[in-house]
Scaffold this motif. Sequence first.
Motif, short mmCIF file in Angstrom:
data_model
loop_
_atom_site.label_atom_id
_atom_site.label_comp_id
_atom_site.label_asym_id
_atom_site.label_seq_id
_atom_site.Cartn_x
_atom_site.Cartn_y
_atom_site.Cartn_z
N ARG A 138 17.00 56.43 -45.79
CA ARG A 138 17.01 56.38 -44.00
C ARG A 138 19.25 55.90 -43.78
O ARG A 138 19.20 55.58 -45.06
N PHE A 139 19.54 56.83 -43.29
CA PHE A 139 20.42 56.82 -42.85
C PHE A 139 20.73 55.57 -41.47
O PHE A 139 20.17 55.62 -40.86
N ASN A 140 21.94 54.90 -42.07
CA ASN A 140 22.54 54.38 -41.49
C ASN A 140 22.91 54.88 -39.62
O ASN A 140 24.49 55.93 -40.12
N LYS A 141 22.63 55.36 -38.56
CA LYS A 141 23.04 55.47 -37.77
C LYS A 141 24.78 55.15 -36.71
O LYS A 141 25.00 56.13 -36.81
N LYS A 142 24.52 54.28 -37.34
CA LYS A 142 26.24 54.56 -37.14
C LYS A 142 27.51 54.17 -38.06
O LYS A 142 28.17 55.07 -37.62
N THR A 143 27.09 54.20 -39.51
CA THR A 143 27.94 54.68 -40.86
C THR A 143 27.58 55.78 -41.60
O THR A 143 29.21 56.34 -41.65
N GLY A 144 26.72 56.57 -41.48
CA GLY A 144 26.38 58.37 -41.50
C GLY A 144 25.62 57.90 -42.79
O GLY A 144 25.69 58.47 -43.90
N ASP A 145 26.29 56.45 -43.59
CA ASP A 145 25.63 56.62 -45.00
C ASP A 145 24.10 56.44 -45.38
O ASP A 145 23.40 55.89 -44.75
N LEU A 146 23.49 56.95 -45.92
CA LEU A 146 22.25 57.24 -46.76
C LEU A 146 21.95 56.23 -47.46
O LEU A 146 22.43 55.57 -48.86
N TYR A 147 20.43 55.01 -47.02
CA TYR A 147 20.41 54.37 -47.89
C TYR A 147 19.11 54.41 -49.35
O TYR A 147 18.14 55.41 -48.18
N ILE A 148 19.39 54.24 -49.88
CA ILE A 148 17.97 54.86 -51.23
C ILE A 148 17.05 54.21 -51.08
O ILE A 148 17.62 52.35 -51.72
N ALA A 149 15.65 54.18 -51.32
CA ALA A 149 14.98 53.05 -52.34
C ALA A 149 14.04 53.90 -53.13
O ALA A 149 13.64 54.81 -53.28
N THR A 170 19.13 45.14 -57.10
CA THR A 170 17.89 45.28 -57.96
C THR A 170 17.14 44.13 -58.03
O THR A 170 16.32 44.41 -59.44
N GLU A 171 17.03 43.55 -57.14
CA GLU A 171 16.38 42.34 -57.52
C GLU A 171 16.51 41.12 -55.97
O GLU A 171 17.35 41.60 -55.38
N ALA A 172 15.49 39.89 -56.13
CA ALA A 172 15.12 39.07 -54.84
C ALA A 172 15.25 37.95 -55.68
O ALA A 172 14.14 37.23 -55.97
N GLU A 173 16.13 36.91 -54.76
CA GLU A 173 15.58 35.62 -55.63
C GLU A 173 15.64 35.27 -56.74
O GLU A 173 14.64 34.64 -57.60
N GLY A 174 15.96 36.41 -57.75
CA GLY A 174 15.74 36.45 -59.24
C GLY A 174 15.26 37.25 -60.05
O GLY A 174 14.65 36.80 -60.88
N VAL A 175 14.35 37.80 -58.85
CA VAL A 175 12.81 38.68 -59.37
C VAL A 175 13.46 39.82 -59.84
O VAL A 175 13.84 40.30 -58.18
N PRO A 176 13.13 40.54 -60.59
CA PRO A 176 13.43 41.83 -61.28
C PRO A 176 12.67 42.91 -59.73
O PRO A 176 11.72 42.50 -59.94
N PHE A 177 13.26 44.00 -59.04
CA PHE A 177 12.70 44.56 -58.51
C PHE A 177 11.57 45.80 -60.05
O PHE A 177 12.63 45.83 -60.72
N LYS A 178 10.49 45.92 -60.11
CA LYS A 178 10.12 46.87 -60.50
C LYS A 178 9.48 48.20 -59.91
O LYS A 178 9.19 49.08 -61.08
N PHE A 179 9.27 48.02 -58.75
CA PHE A 179 9.11 49.91 -57.95
C PHE A 179 9.33 49.26 -56.42
O PHE A 179 8.07 49.69 -55.51
N THR A 180 10.23 49.77 -56.53
CA THR A 180 11.03 49.80 -54.80
C THR A 180 10.69 51.34 -54.03
O THR A 180 10.68 52.07 -55.09
N ASN A 181 9.88 50.76 -53.59
CA ASN A 181 9.41 52.26 -52.51
C ASN A 181 10.01 52.94 -51.43
O ASN A 181 9.83 53.61 -50.65
N ASP A 182 9.67 51.31 -50.39
CA ASP A 182 11.29 52.77 -49.17
C ASP A 182 11.94 51.18 -48.69
O ASP A 182 11.74 50.06 -48.62
N LEU A 183 12.09 51.68 -46.90
CA LEU A 183 12.94 50.76 -46.72
C LEU A 183 13.61 51.76 -44.74
O LEU A 183 12.64 52.47 -44.79
N ASP A 184 13.72 51.10 -44.15
CA ASP A 184 14.04 50.90 -42.67
C ASP A 184 14.86 50.13 -42.42
O ASP A 184 15.59 49.12 -43.13
N ILE A 185 15.86 50.94 -41.30
CA ILE A 185 16.61 50.58 -40.77
C ILE A 185 17.43 50.01 -39.60
O ILE A 185 16.68 50.99 -38.98
N ASP A 186 17.38 49.21 -39.27
CA ASP A 186 17.03 48.27 -37.08
C ASP A 186 18.54 48.46 -37.01
O ASP A 186 18.98 49.02 -37.49
N GLU A 187 18.99 48.29 -35.79
CA GLU A 187 19.67 48.72 -34.48
C GLU A 187 20.98 48.35 -35.17
O GLU A 187 21.47 49.17 -35.41
#
Length: 212
Positions: A138-149, A170-187
Amino acid sequence: MALAGPIVAGLFLLAALYCGTDPFNHRPMAKFPGFEVYPVELPPWSELPAARDAENRLQKAELRFVNQVQGPESITFDPLGRGPYTGVADGRILFWNGESWSDFAYTSQNRSGLCDPKPSLFSYLENEHICGRPLGLRFNKKTGDLYIADAYFGLLKVGPEGGVATPLTTEAEGVPFKFTNDLDIDEDGSIYFTDSSFNFQRRYCSFISPEF
Protein backbone atom coordinates in the motif's frame (compact mmCIF):
# COMPACT_ATOMS: atom_id res chain seq x y z
CA MET A 1 -20.44 -52.18 22.82
CA ALA A 2 -22.60 -50.90 25.67
CA LEU A 3 -19.63 -48.97 27.06
CA ALA A 4 -18.83 -47.28 23.75
CA GLY A 5 -21.50 -44.60 24.15
CA PRO A 6 -20.41 -43.37 27.60
CA ILE A 7 -16.74 -43.48 26.60
CA VAL A 8 -17.34 -41.37 23.51
CA ALA A 9 -19.49 -38.96 25.51
CA GLY A 10 -16.74 -38.71 28.12
CA LEU A 11 -14.13 -37.95 25.49
CA PHE A 12 -16.31 -35.22 24.01
CA LEU A 13 -16.80 -33.77 27.50
CA LEU A 14 -13.05 -33.75 28.14
CA ALA A 15 -12.42 -32.11 24.77
CA ALA A 16 -15.02 -29.45 25.53
CA LEU A 17 -13.46 -28.76 28.93
CA TYR A 18 -10.01 -28.52 27.36
CA CYS A 19 -11.17 -26.09 24.68
CA GLY A 20 -13.15 -24.05 27.17
CA THR A 21 -10.44 -23.71 29.83
CA ASP A 22 -7.29 -23.92 27.65
CA PRO A 23 -5.06 -25.09 30.54
CA PHE A 24 -1.88 -25.03 28.42
CA ASN A 25 -2.53 -21.66 26.73
CA HIS A 26 -2.78 -23.02 23.20
CA ARG A 27 -5.42 -20.55 22.05
CA PRO A 28 -4.21 -18.07 19.39
CA MET A 29 -4.40 -14.98 21.62
CA ALA A 30 -2.74 -16.56 24.68
CA LYS A 31 0.46 -14.63 23.99
CA PHE A 32 -1.42 -11.33 24.17
CA PRO A 33 -2.79 -11.16 27.75
CA GLY A 34 -4.01 -7.59 27.26
CA PHE A 35 -6.05 -8.43 24.18
CA GLU A 36 -9.65 -7.24 24.38
CA VAL A 37 -12.60 -8.18 22.20
CA TYR A 38 -15.02 -5.52 20.99
CA PRO A 39 -18.36 -6.26 19.34
CA VAL A 40 -18.85 -5.03 15.80
CA GLU A 41 -22.34 -3.95 14.87
CA LEU A 42 -23.20 -4.94 11.32
CA PRO A 43 -25.99 -3.21 9.41
CA PRO A 44 -29.14 -5.22 8.69
CA TRP A 45 -29.36 -6.97 5.35
CA SER A 46 -31.98 -4.47 4.23
CA GLU A 47 -29.38 -1.67 4.34
CA LEU A 48 -26.73 -3.48 2.31
CA PRO A 49 -26.33 -2.49 -1.36
CA ALA A 50 -28.54 -4.60 -3.57
CA ALA A 51 -26.99 -3.58 -6.89
CA ARG A 52 -25.74 -6.39 -9.09
CA ASP A 53 -23.62 -6.41 -12.23
CA ALA A 54 -26.25 -7.55 -14.70
CA GLU A 55 -23.64 -7.69 -17.47
CA ASN A 56 -21.28 -9.90 -15.44
CA ARG A 57 -18.34 -7.73 -16.48
CA LEU A 58 -15.80 -9.47 -14.25
CA GLN A 59 -16.23 -12.70 -16.20
CA LYS A 60 -15.58 -10.77 -19.41
CA ALA A 61 -12.48 -9.00 -18.10
CA GLU A 62 -9.24 -9.23 -20.04
CA LEU A 63 -6.58 -11.51 -18.53
CA ARG A 64 -3.34 -9.51 -18.45
CA PHE A 65 0.35 -10.32 -17.98
CA VAL A 66 0.04 -14.07 -18.55
CA ASN A 67 3.47 -15.74 -18.13
CA GLN A 68 5.05 -12.35 -17.37
CA VAL A 69 5.00 -12.45 -13.56
CA GLN A 70 5.17 -15.41 -11.18
CA GLY A 71 2.83 -15.54 -8.21
CA PRO A 72 1.73 -11.89 -8.09
CA GLU A 73 0.36 -10.99 -4.65
CA SER A 74 -1.44 -7.71 -4.01
CA ILE A 75 -1.45 -4.87 -6.50
CA THR A 76 -1.36 -1.16 -5.84
CA PHE A 77 -0.97 2.13 -7.69
CA ASP A 78 1.19 5.02 -6.53
CA PRO A 79 -0.25 8.45 -5.63
CA LEU A 80 0.24 9.59 -9.24
CA GLY A 81 -1.83 6.67 -10.55
CA ARG A 82 1.14 4.82 -12.02
CA GLY A 83 1.39 1.07 -11.91
CA PRO A 84 0.36 -1.48 -11.01
CA TYR A 85 3.03 -2.51 -8.53
CA THR A 86 3.01 -6.12 -7.35
CA GLY A 87 5.07 -8.50 -5.23
CA VAL A 88 6.16 -11.73 -6.91
CA ALA A 89 7.39 -15.17 -5.89
CA ASP A 90 11.12 -14.43 -6.05
CA GLY A 91 10.82 -11.60 -3.51
CA ARG A 92 10.87 -8.64 -5.87
CA ILE A 93 8.32 -5.85 -6.10
CA LEU A 94 7.73 -5.03 -9.75
CA PHE A 95 6.43 -1.89 -11.45
CA TRP A 96 4.49 -1.79 -14.73
CA ASN A 97 5.38 1.38 -16.65
CA GLY A 98 2.75 0.89 -19.32
CA GLU A 99 5.00 -1.11 -21.62
CA SER A 100 7.07 -3.51 -19.50
CA TRP A 101 7.83 -4.68 -15.97
CA SER A 102 10.85 -3.41 -14.06
CA ASP A 103 12.28 -4.04 -10.59
CA PHE A 104 11.10 -1.45 -8.08
CA ALA A 105 11.98 -2.75 -4.62
CA TYR A 106 13.25 -5.68 -2.57
CA THR A 107 12.45 -6.75 0.97
CA SER A 108 15.51 -8.94 1.56
CA GLN A 109 18.76 -7.37 2.70
CA ASN A 110 20.65 -10.45 1.46
CA ARG A 111 19.45 -11.20 -2.07
CA SER A 112 21.68 -13.49 -4.11
CA GLY A 113 21.56 -15.95 -6.98
CA LEU A 114 19.29 -18.11 -4.81
CA CYS A 115 16.53 -15.63 -5.61
CA ASP A 116 16.80 -15.76 -9.40
CA PRO A 117 13.60 -16.62 -11.32
CA LYS A 118 12.73 -20.33 -11.32
CA PRO A 119 10.54 -22.56 -13.49
CA SER A 120 7.72 -23.11 -10.97
CA LEU A 121 6.19 -21.40 -7.94
CA PHE A 122 7.03 -24.31 -5.63
CA SER A 123 10.71 -23.89 -6.52
CA TYR A 124 10.80 -20.70 -4.45
CA LEU A 125 9.56 -22.14 -1.14
CA GLU A 126 12.95 -23.43 0.00
CA ASN A 127 14.54 -19.97 -0.07
CA GLU A 128 11.57 -17.71 0.61
CA HIS A 129 12.87 -16.91 4.10
CA ILE A 130 16.06 -15.59 2.46
CA CYS A 131 14.61 -13.87 -0.60
CA GLY A 132 11.43 -12.59 1.03
CA ARG A 133 7.82 -12.83 -0.07
CA PRO A 134 6.04 -9.46 -0.28
CA LEU A 135 2.33 -10.16 0.14
CA GLY A 136 0.74 -6.81 0.99
CA LEU A 137 1.45 -3.44 -0.68
CA ARG A 138 0.00 0.00 0.00
CA PHE A 139 1.23 3.50 -0.80
CA ASN A 140 0.95 6.32 1.67
CA LYS A 141 -0.83 8.86 -0.52
CA LYS A 142 0.68 11.82 1.34
CA THR A 143 4.35 10.78 1.41
CA GLY A 144 4.58 8.47 -1.61
CA ASP A 145 6.24 5.79 0.54
CA LEU A 146 5.35 2.19 -0.22
CA TYR A 147 4.56 0.06 2.83
CA ILE A 148 5.11 -3.67 2.50
CA ALA A 149 3.92 -6.69 4.47
CA ASP A 150 6.47 -9.42 3.83
CA ALA A 151 5.70 -12.96 5.00
CA TYR A 152 9.17 -13.30 6.57
CA PHE A 153 10.50 -9.79 7.20
CA GLY A 154 7.45 -8.19 8.77
CA LEU A 155 6.44 -4.63 8.03
CA LEU A 156 8.77 -2.57 5.82
CA LYS A 157 8.85 0.74 3.96
CA VAL A 158 10.55 1.98 0.81
CA GLY A 159 10.61 5.49 -0.61
CA PRO A 160 9.07 6.68 -3.90
CA GLU A 161 12.28 5.84 -5.77
CA GLY A 162 12.27 2.19 -4.67
CA GLY A 163 15.31 0.13 -3.71
CA VAL A 164 15.91 -2.04 -0.66
CA ALA A 165 13.07 -1.62 1.83
CA THR A 166 13.70 -0.50 5.40
CA PRO A 167 12.38 -2.83 8.14
CA LEU A 168 9.91 -1.16 10.51
CA THR A 169 8.90 -3.97 12.86
CA THR A 170 9.01 -7.75 13.11
CA GLU A 171 7.05 -8.14 16.35
CA ALA A 172 4.13 -6.78 18.36
CA GLU A 173 4.08 -6.65 22.16
CA GLY A 174 7.12 -8.92 22.24
CA VAL A 175 5.58 -11.61 20.02
CA PRO A 176 7.49 -12.17 16.74
CA PHE A 177 5.58 -12.21 13.48
CA LYS A 178 5.57 -15.54 11.67
CA PHE A 179 3.46 -14.85 8.58
CA THR A 180 2.92 -11.14 7.89
CA ASN A 181 0.25 -11.10 5.22
CA ASP A 182 -1.46 -7.86 4.24
CA LEU A 183 -1.89 -4.24 5.24
CA ASP A 184 -3.87 -1.08 4.68
CA ILE A 185 -3.34 2.61 5.46
CA ASP A 186 -6.12 4.97 6.49
CA GLU A 187 -6.41 8.65 5.65
CA ASP A 188 -4.52 9.63 8.82
CA GLY A 189 -1.55 7.44 7.88
CA SER A 190 -2.26 4.76 10.49
CA ILE A 191 -1.23 1.30 9.32
CA TYR A 192 -3.26 -1.84 9.89
CA PHE A 193 -1.74 -5.20 9.02
CA THR A 194 -2.30 -8.90 9.56
CA ASP A 195 -0.09 -11.73 10.78
CA SER A 196 -1.60 -15.05 9.71
CA SER A 197 0.17 -17.36 12.16
CA PHE A 198 1.85 -17.38 15.55
CA ASN A 199 3.53 -20.71 14.84
CA PHE A 200 4.29 -21.38 11.19
CA GLN A 201 6.04 -19.56 8.39
CA ARG A 202 4.46 -19.38 4.95
CA ARG A 203 6.88 -21.88 3.44
CA TYR A 204 5.51 -24.61 5.72
CA CYS A 205 1.85 -23.85 5.19
CA SER A 206 1.53 -26.02 2.08
CA PHE A 207 2.36 -29.05 4.20
CA ILE A 208 0.37 -28.46 7.40
CA SER A 209 -3.25 -28.32 8.45
CA PRO A 210 -5.17 -25.02 8.56
CA GLU A 211 -4.66 -24.91 12.35
CA PHE A 212 -2.10 -22.11 12.52
